[in-house]
Design a protein around this motif. Structure first.
Motif, PDB file in Angstrom:
ATOM      1  N   ARG A 158       9.401  -5.880   0.921  1.00  0.00           N
ATOM      2  CA  ARG A 158       9.307  -4.528   0.355  1.00  0.00           C
ATOM      3  C   ARG A 158       7.943  -3.893   0.635  1.00  0.00           C
ATOM      4  N   VAL A 159       6.930  -4.721   0.877  1.00  0.00           N
ATOM      5  CA  VAL A 159       5.581  -4.209   1.157  1.00  0.00           C
ATOM      6  C   VAL A 159       5.450  -3.776   2.610  1.00  0.00           C
ATOM      7  N   HIS A 160       5.845  -4.653   3.551  1.00  0.00           N
ATOM      8  CA  HIS A 160       5.640  -4.323   4.971  1.00  0.00           C
ATOM      9  C   HIS A 160       6.918  -4.113   5.769  1.00  0.00           C
TER      10      HIS A 160
ATOM     11  N   ALA B   4     -10.870   1.882  -4.496  1.00  0.00           N
ATOM     12  CA  ALA B   4     -11.378   1.536  -3.164  1.00  0.00           C
ATOM     13  C   ALA B   4     -10.291   0.951  -2.265  1.00  0.00           C
ATOM     14  N   SER B   5      -9.022   1.176  -2.608  1.00  0.00           N
ATOM     15  CA  SER B   5      -7.957   0.743  -1.702  1.00  0.00           C
ATOM     16  C   SER B   5      -8.010   1.596  -0.440  1.00  0.00           C
ATOM     17  N   LEU B   6      -7.313   1.144   0.601  1.00  0.00           N
ATOM     18  CA  LEU B   6      -7.293   1.918   1.846  1.00  0.00           C
ATOM     19  C   LEU B   6      -6.672   3.295   1.610  1.00  0.00           C
ATOM     20  N   ASP B   7      -5.585   3.352   0.851  1.00  0.00           N
ATOM     21  CA  ASP B   7      -4.970   4.642   0.529  1.00  0.00           C
ATOM     22  C   ASP B   7      -5.946   5.565  -0.186  1.00  0.00           C
ATOM     23  N   ALA B   8      -6.631   5.024  -1.197  1.00  0.00           N
ATOM     24  CA  ALA B   8      -7.557   5.834  -1.992  1.00  0.00           C
ATOM     25  C   ALA B   8      -8.698   6.359  -1.129  1.00  0.00           C
ATOM     26  N   LEU B   9      -9.207   5.540  -0.240  1.00  0.00           N
ATOM     27  CA  LEU B   9     -10.310   5.967   0.624  1.00  0.00           C
ATOM     28  C   LEU B   9      -9.844   7.023   1.623  1.00  0.00           C
ATOM     29  N   CYS B  10      -8.641   6.861   2.145  1.00  0.00           N
ATOM     30  CA  CYS B  10      -8.110   7.882   3.061  1.00  0.00           C
ATOM     31  C   CYS B  10      -7.985   9.231   2.354  1.00  0.00           C
ATOM     32  N   ARG B  11      -7.481   9.206   1.127  1.00  0.00           N
ATOM     33  CA  ARG B  11      -7.365  10.467   0.377  1.00  0.00           C
ATOM     34  C   ARG B  11      -8.748  11.046   0.088  1.00  0.00           C
TER      35      ARG B  11
ATOM     36  N   ARG C  66       2.146   6.679   6.891  1.00  0.00           N
ATOM     37  CA  ARG C  66       2.097   5.374   6.229  1.00  0.00           C
ATOM     38  C   ARG C  66       3.053   5.321   5.045  1.00  0.00           C
ATOM     39  N   ASP C  67       4.296   4.892   5.284  1.00  0.00           N
ATOM     40  CA  ASP C  67       5.219   4.700   4.178  1.00  0.00           C
ATOM     41  C   ASP C  67       5.259   3.237   3.747  1.00  0.00           C
ATOM     42  N   LYS C  68       4.876   2.325   4.660  1.00  0.00           N
ATOM     43  CA  LYS C  68       4.730   0.912   4.346  1.00  0.00           C
ATOM     44  C   LYS C  68       3.470   0.388   5.013  1.00  0.00           C
ATOM     45  N   HIS C  69       3.037  -0.809   4.617  1.00  0.00           N
ATOM     46  CA  HIS C  69       1.911  -1.441   5.273  1.00  0.00           C
ATOM     47  C   HIS C  69       2.305  -1.808   6.700  1.00  0.00           C
ATOM     48  N   GLY C  70       1.379  -1.657   7.613  1.00  0.00           N
ATOM     49  CA  GLY C  70       1.585  -2.054   9.001  1.00  0.00           C
ATOM     50  C   GLY C  70       0.242  -2.395   9.607  1.00  0.00           C
ATOM     51  N   ALA C  71       0.137  -3.522  10.313  1.00  0.00           N
ATOM     52  CA  ALA C  71      -1.167  -4.020  10.743  1.00  0.00           C
ATOM     53  C   ALA C  71      -1.876  -3.064  11.700  1.00  0.00           C
TER      54      ALA C  71
END
Length: 248
Positions: free
Chosen positions: A55-57, A133-140, A149-154
C-alpha cells in the motif's frame, strides 16, 4: 563536486529480520544540480512483500517476480559503477544505508561507511527546528511540485530529494560558489557583457533631445506667486533653491 542522491523501497523496516530492497533509484548531481544521469532498478526480494507495505509503494509480489535479484550483475555491478566513490545523499540516510549494506553483506562486498552519507533529514531538522521534515513536507515548504507522487517510488523520490537538497544547501545561487576560478571568471564576464549590452540598448533608445518643461510659463508664474503668499521662508523654497523662479 559529484554526489549521488539515492532512495530505496523495501519489504519492511528491518534488514536484520530479513527485509529486503525491492527498488533502488539514484540521481547524479554535479555541484548540487542534477546532470540527468540516473540509475533505477526493480529488484526481486526473494520473499513475500506484506500487503501493508504494498500500500506504501505499490510493488506487488507478482510485479517483482520476474525482476533480477540484487546479486545480479545488472543490479549490483551497475549500481556500484554508477555511485563510484561519490558521497551518498539520502533522507533518513541510515535507513537506506542499513538496507544497502545488508544486501552488500550477503555478497561479501565492502559496506558503505556512515561518514560517506549525507542525511537531508538532519539538515532539514537543523534548518527548520520543530517543523515537519518528511520529504512531502519539505517539498511543500520549498514549493517543489508533488503532483506526480501518489505513492513512494525510489527514482521519483530521489529526484524530489535532489531538488530539496539543492534548496537546503542554499538554492540555485550557490552554483557559482562551486565553479572553478576559470568558470567563475567566465560567468562574471557574461554577466558584465549582459550589463553592457543593456546599457547599449538603453543608449540607442535615448531621446535625441530632452523633453521641455511640462508646465507653461503662466502656470509657473502662478505657482511662484502662490509660494510667495505663504509668508516668510516657506518650506517649499528648499525645493526651488538655485532656481531663477525662486521667490524672495
Amino acid at each position: 563536486m559529484r554526489e549521488i542522491v539515492f532512495d530505496t523501497e523495501t519489504t519492511g523496516t528491518d534488514p536484520e529480520r530479513g527485509d529486503r530492497i525491492v527498488e533502488i533509484g539514484c540521481v547524479e548531481l554535479i555541484d548540487l544540480v542534477p546532470t540527468g544521469a540516473t540509475f533505477h532498478r526493480y529488484i526481486n526480494p526473494e520473499r513475500d512483500v506484506p500487503a501493508e507495505v504494498v500500500r506504501v509503494h505499490g510493488l506487488t509480489n507478482e510485479f517483482l517476480a520476474d525482476k533480477p535479484v540484487f546479486g545480479a550483475s545488472e543490479v549490483v555491478d551497475e549500481l556500484l559503477a554508477f555511485i563510484g566513490d561519490a558521497p551518498l545523499v539520502a533522507h533518513n540516510a541510515e535507513f537506506d544505508r542499513r538496507f544497502l549494506n545488508a544486501e552488500l553483506g550477503r555478497l561479501k562486498l565492502t559496506p558503505i561507511p556512515k561518514e560517506r552519507c549525507v542525511d537531508t533529514l538532519l539538515i532539514a531538522r537543523k534548518k527548520y527546528p520543530g517543523a515537519p521534515a518528511s520529504l512531502d513536507a519539505l517539498c511543500r515548504r520549498l514549493n517543489i511540485d508533488l503532483t506526480a507522487r501518489d505513492k513512494h517510488g525510489a527514482l521519483l523520490d530521489s529526484q524530489l530529494l535532489a531538488a530539496v537538497y539543492l534548496e537546503l544547501m542554499g538554492g540555485r545561487e550557490r552554483r557559482l560558489d562551486f565553479l572553478d576560478p576559470v568558470a567563475a571568471a567566465e560567468a562574471e564576464v557574461k554577466t558584465a557583457q549582459g550589463v553592457l549590452e543593456a546599457k547599449s540598448i538603453n543608449s540607442r533608445r535615448a531621446r535625441p533631445q530632452p523633453l521641455g518643461p511640462l508646465s507653461t510659463e503662466e502656470e509657473i508664474e502662478a505657482h511662484v506667486s502662490f509660494i510667495a503668499s505663504l509668508g516668510q521662508e516657506p518650506a517649499w523654497n528648499r525645493f526651488f533653491a538655485g532656481s531663477e523662479k525662486s521667490p524672495g
